[in-house]
Design a protein around this motif. Structure first.
Motif, PDB file in Angstrom:
ATOM      1  N   PRO A  43      -2.774  11.395  -4.440  1.00  0.00           N
ATOM      2  CA  PRO A  43      -3.967  10.570  -4.221  1.00  0.00           C
ATOM      3  C   PRO A  43      -4.796  11.096  -3.054  1.00  0.00           C
ATOM      4  O   PRO A  43      -4.252  11.610  -2.075  1.00  0.00           O
ATOM      5  N   THR A  44      -6.098  10.959  -3.179  1.00  0.00           N
ATOM      6  CA  THR A  44      -6.995  11.524  -2.173  1.00  0.00           C
ATOM      7  C   THR A  44      -7.661  10.468  -1.297  1.00  0.00           C
ATOM      8  O   THR A  44      -8.129  10.793  -0.199  1.00  0.00           O
ATOM      9  N   ALA A  45      -7.745   9.210  -1.753  1.00  0.00           N
ATOM     10  CA  ALA A  45      -8.420   8.192  -0.948  1.00  0.00           C
ATOM     11  C   ALA A  45      -8.153   6.800  -1.505  1.00  0.00           C
ATOM     12  O   ALA A  45      -7.800   6.628  -2.671  1.00  0.00           O
ATOM     13  N   TRP A  46      -8.340   5.815  -0.614  1.00  0.00           N
ATOM     14  CA  TRP A  46      -8.308   4.401  -0.967  1.00  0.00           C
ATOM     15  C   TRP A  46      -9.730   3.883  -1.135  1.00  0.00           C
ATOM     16  O   TRP A  46     -10.630   4.305  -0.429  1.00  0.00           O
ATOM     17  N   LEU A  47      -9.892   2.919  -2.035  1.00  0.00           N
ATOM     18  CA  LEU A  47     -11.119   2.132  -2.114  1.00  0.00           C
ATOM     19  C   LEU A  47     -10.709   0.685  -1.889  1.00  0.00           C
ATOM     20  O   LEU A  47      -9.874   0.152  -2.628  1.00  0.00           O
ATOM     21  N   LEU A  48     -11.294   0.055  -0.845  1.00  0.00           N
ATOM     22  CA  LEU A  48     -10.892  -1.300  -0.478  1.00  0.00           C
ATOM     23  C   LEU A  48     -12.114  -2.170  -0.234  1.00  0.00           C
ATOM     24  O   LEU A  48     -13.140  -1.710   0.267  1.00  0.00           O
ATOM     25  N   ASN A  49     -11.996  -3.446  -0.580  1.00  0.00           N
ATOM     26  CA  ASN A  49     -13.005  -4.418  -0.212  1.00  0.00           C
ATOM     27  C   ASN A  49     -13.009  -4.565   1.315  1.00  0.00           C
ATOM     28  O   ASN A  49     -11.941  -4.529   1.939  1.00  0.00           O
ATOM     29  N   PRO A  50     -14.170  -4.711   1.946  1.00  0.00           N
ATOM     30  CA  PRO A  50     -14.220  -4.818   3.404  1.00  0.00           C
ATOM     31  C   PRO A  50     -13.326  -5.929   3.973  1.00  0.00           C
ATOM     32  O   PRO A  50     -12.760  -5.773   5.070  1.00  0.00           O
ATOM     33  N   THR A  82     -13.441  -6.271  -5.968  1.00  0.00           N
ATOM     34  CA  THR A  82     -13.054  -7.653  -5.718  1.00  0.00           C
ATOM     35  C   THR A  82     -12.004  -7.736  -4.615  1.00  0.00           C
ATOM     36  O   THR A  82     -11.053  -6.949  -4.590  1.00  0.00           O
ATOM     37  N   GLN A  83     -12.179  -8.701  -3.709  1.00  0.00           N
ATOM     38  CA  GLN A  83     -11.194  -8.912  -2.655  1.00  0.00           C
ATOM     39  C   GLN A  83      -9.823  -9.185  -3.268  1.00  0.00           C
ATOM     40  O   GLN A  83      -9.693  -9.890  -4.259  1.00  0.00           O
ATOM     41  N   GLY A  84      -8.793  -8.601  -2.673  1.00  0.00           N
ATOM     42  CA  GLY A  84      -7.433  -8.782  -3.169  1.00  0.00           C
ATOM     43  C   GLY A  84      -6.979  -7.671  -4.091  1.00  0.00           C
ATOM     44  O   GLY A  84      -5.806  -7.603  -4.461  1.00  0.00           O
ATOM     45  N   THR A  85      -7.893  -6.796  -4.474  1.00  0.00           N
ATOM     46  CA  THR A  85      -7.568  -5.655  -5.328  1.00  0.00           C
ATOM     47  C   THR A  85      -7.962  -4.371  -4.622  1.00  0.00           C
ATOM     48  O   THR A  85      -9.099  -4.231  -4.169  1.00  0.00           O
ATOM     49  N   GLY A  86      -7.018  -3.449  -4.502  1.00  0.00           N
ATOM     50  CA  GLY A  86      -7.304  -2.139  -3.956  1.00  0.00           C
ATOM     51  C   GLY A  86      -7.242  -1.094  -5.052  1.00  0.00           C
ATOM     52  O   GLY A  86      -6.649  -1.324  -6.112  1.00  0.00           O
ATOM     53  N   LEU A  87      -7.853   0.032  -4.827  1.00  0.00           N
ATOM     54  CA  LEU A  87      -7.835   1.119  -5.797  1.00  0.00           C
ATOM     55  C   LEU A  87      -7.458   2.405  -5.073  1.00  0.00           C
ATOM     56  O   LEU A  87      -8.144   2.828  -4.141  1.00  0.00           O
ATOM     57  N   VAL A 141     -12.973   8.772 -16.914  1.00  0.00           N
ATOM     58  CA  VAL A 141     -11.743   9.061 -16.179  1.00  0.00           C
ATOM     59  C   VAL A 141     -10.946  10.060 -17.006  1.00  0.00           C
ATOM     60  O   VAL A 141     -10.529   9.748 -18.121  1.00  0.00           O
ATOM     61  N   ILE A 142     -10.768  11.266 -16.490  1.00  0.00           N
ATOM     62  CA  ILE A 142     -10.119  12.305 -17.284  1.00  0.00           C
ATOM     63  C   ILE A 142      -8.595  12.221 -17.207  1.00  0.00           C
ATOM     64  O   ILE A 142      -7.915  12.828 -18.038  1.00  0.00           O
ATOM     65  N   ARG A 143      -8.076  11.471 -16.240  1.00  0.00           N
ATOM     66  CA  ARG A 143      -6.633  11.252 -16.169  1.00  0.00           C
ATOM     67  C   ARG A 143      -6.391   9.840 -15.639  1.00  0.00           C
ATOM     68  O   ARG A 143      -6.266   9.634 -14.434  1.00  0.00           O
ATOM     69  N   PRO A 144      -6.320   8.848 -16.527  1.00  0.00           N
ATOM     70  CA  PRO A 144      -6.182   7.455 -16.081  1.00  0.00           C
ATOM     71  C   PRO A 144      -4.992   7.216 -15.154  1.00  0.00           C
ATOM     72  O   PRO A 144      -5.086   6.414 -14.225  1.00  0.00           O
ATOM     73  N   SER A 145      -3.887   7.897 -15.390  1.00  0.00           N
ATOM     74  CA  SER A 145      -2.705   7.690 -14.552  1.00  0.00           C
ATOM     75  C   SER A 145      -2.890   8.232 -13.137  1.00  0.00           C
ATOM     76  O   SER A 145      -2.006   8.089 -12.296  1.00  0.00           O
ATOM     77  N   GLY A 146      -4.049   8.828 -12.878  1.00  0.00           N
ATOM     78  CA  GLY A 146      -4.349   9.277 -11.533  1.00  0.00           C
ATOM     79  C   GLY A 146      -4.861   8.166 -10.634  1.00  0.00           C
ATOM     80  O   GLY A 146      -5.153   8.402  -9.455  1.00  0.00           O
ATOM     81  N   PHE A 147      -4.969   6.933 -11.179  1.00  0.00           N
ATOM     82  CA  PHE A 147      -5.467   5.802 -10.410  1.00  0.00           C
ATOM     83  C   PHE A 147      -4.475   4.647 -10.464  1.00  0.00           C
ATOM     84  O   PHE A 147      -3.838   4.396 -11.488  1.00  0.00           O
ATOM     85  N   VAL A 148      -4.360   3.949  -9.339  1.00  0.00           N
ATOM     86  CA  VAL A 148      -3.454   2.811  -9.225  1.00  0.00           C
ATOM     87  C   VAL A 148      -4.245   1.582  -8.761  1.00  0.00           C
ATOM     88  O   VAL A 148      -4.863   1.609  -7.694  1.00  0.00           O
ATOM     89  N   ALA A 153       0.831  -1.207   0.000  1.00  0.00           N
ATOM     90  CA  ALA A 153       0.000   0.000   0.000  1.00  0.00           C
ATOM     91  C   ALA A 153       0.866   1.258   0.000  1.00  0.00           C
ATOM     92  O   ALA A 153       0.564   2.230  -0.703  1.00  0.00           O
ATOM     93  N   ARG A 154       1.939   1.234   0.783  1.00  0.00           N
ATOM     94  CA  ARG A 154       2.811   2.427   0.827  1.00  0.00           C
ATOM     95  C   ARG A 154       3.491   2.658  -0.518  1.00  0.00           C
ATOM     96  O   ARG A 154       3.631   3.801  -0.966  1.00  0.00           O
ATOM     97  N   LYS A 155       3.917   1.584  -1.174  1.00  0.00           N
ATOM     98  CA  LYS A 155       4.576   1.731  -2.479  1.00  0.00           C
ATOM     99  C   LYS A 155       3.595   2.232  -3.538  1.00  0.00           C
ATOM    100  O   LYS A 155       3.993   2.923  -4.479  1.00  0.00           O
TER     101      LYS A 155
END
Length: 220
Positions: A108-115, A156-161, A205-212, A93-95
């Motif tokens: 980045p402004t926030a994480w989206l995570l599966n519960p 999906t579990q195992g994938t963060g955004l 998405v106006i800037r795709p590289s803004g998401f990991v 997550a830090r990387k």
């Protein structure tokens, strides 16, 4: 004296992109007798349908394939970045934050995570058994490496955004509306009605590289 010199040139390029307006819908059947017998049932149905519609919208924004009536969701958008698993879930997550900053050139402004993934992070303990994240008595906003965490079962579990969420835009063309009809199949002769909730919107998405997209599981 007069100061002169070349001005720095901004490295920004635009391309033409079309985001089609899509219709998102959810429906539920009910009997006319039930509507007559329980005055509150119409309000309950409306409320639940709107909740279902919001859940479908969330799923489309994240996972939409771009096929048919689907949005092209963030995970299906060409050009988003990827962070591979590295050592453990917290290190990975830090990387990902560094990837967003150095490669994506965004804050980045926030994480989206599966519960389930957030539960894994929440339960990480040190060698002395103490929770890194404060344990069950922790109060306040959920954060990971200083950034807010939003939980979503649609991811999906195992994938963060991780992302700068200002780089995604939802255009609300027509707000949610609910219609009632007995013209569905043989509903008229069965004294039934269908409640249909739908909205029309476009997403991009106006800037795709803004998401990991972040791999949160070893070996996945």
């Amino acid at each position: 004296g007069e100061v002169s010199g070349e001005k720095p040139e901004a490295a920004m390029a635009f391309e033409q992109v079309t985001a089609a307006v899509k219709t998102i819908a959810a429906w539920i059947p009910a009997t006319k007798q039930a509507l007559s017998d329980a005055a509150q049932i119409r309000g309950i149905i409306d409320q639940e349908l709107r909740a279902d519609l919001e859940e479908e919208l969330e799923d489309q924004i994240i996972n939409g394939t771009g096929v048919g009536t689907d949005f092209t969701g963030i995970l299906a958008t060409a050009g988003i970045l990827a962070q591979a698993w590295d050592t453990d879930i917290l290190t990975t997550a830090r990387k990902a934050i560094t990837t967003a900053r150095t490669t994506g050139r965004v804050r980045p402004t926030a994480w989206l995570l599966n519960p389930t993934d957030w539960e894994t992070i929440d339960l990480v303990t040190a060698a002395n058994g103490m929770y890194y994240f404060g344990g069950p008595q922790r109060m306040g906003v959920k954060t990971l490496w200083g950034l807010p965490v939003v939980e979503s079962e649609t991811l999906t579990q195992g994938t963060g955004l991780l992302g700068d969420w200002k780089k995604a835009v939802l255009w609300d063309r027509e707000q949610a509306s609910i219609q009632v009809s007995d013209s569905h199949e043989d509903f008229f002769i069965r004294n039934m009605v269908a409640f249909l909730a739908e909205m029309r919107a476009a997403f991009g998405v106006i800037r795709p590289s803004g998401f990991v997209e972040v791999d949160l599981e070893s070996g996945s």
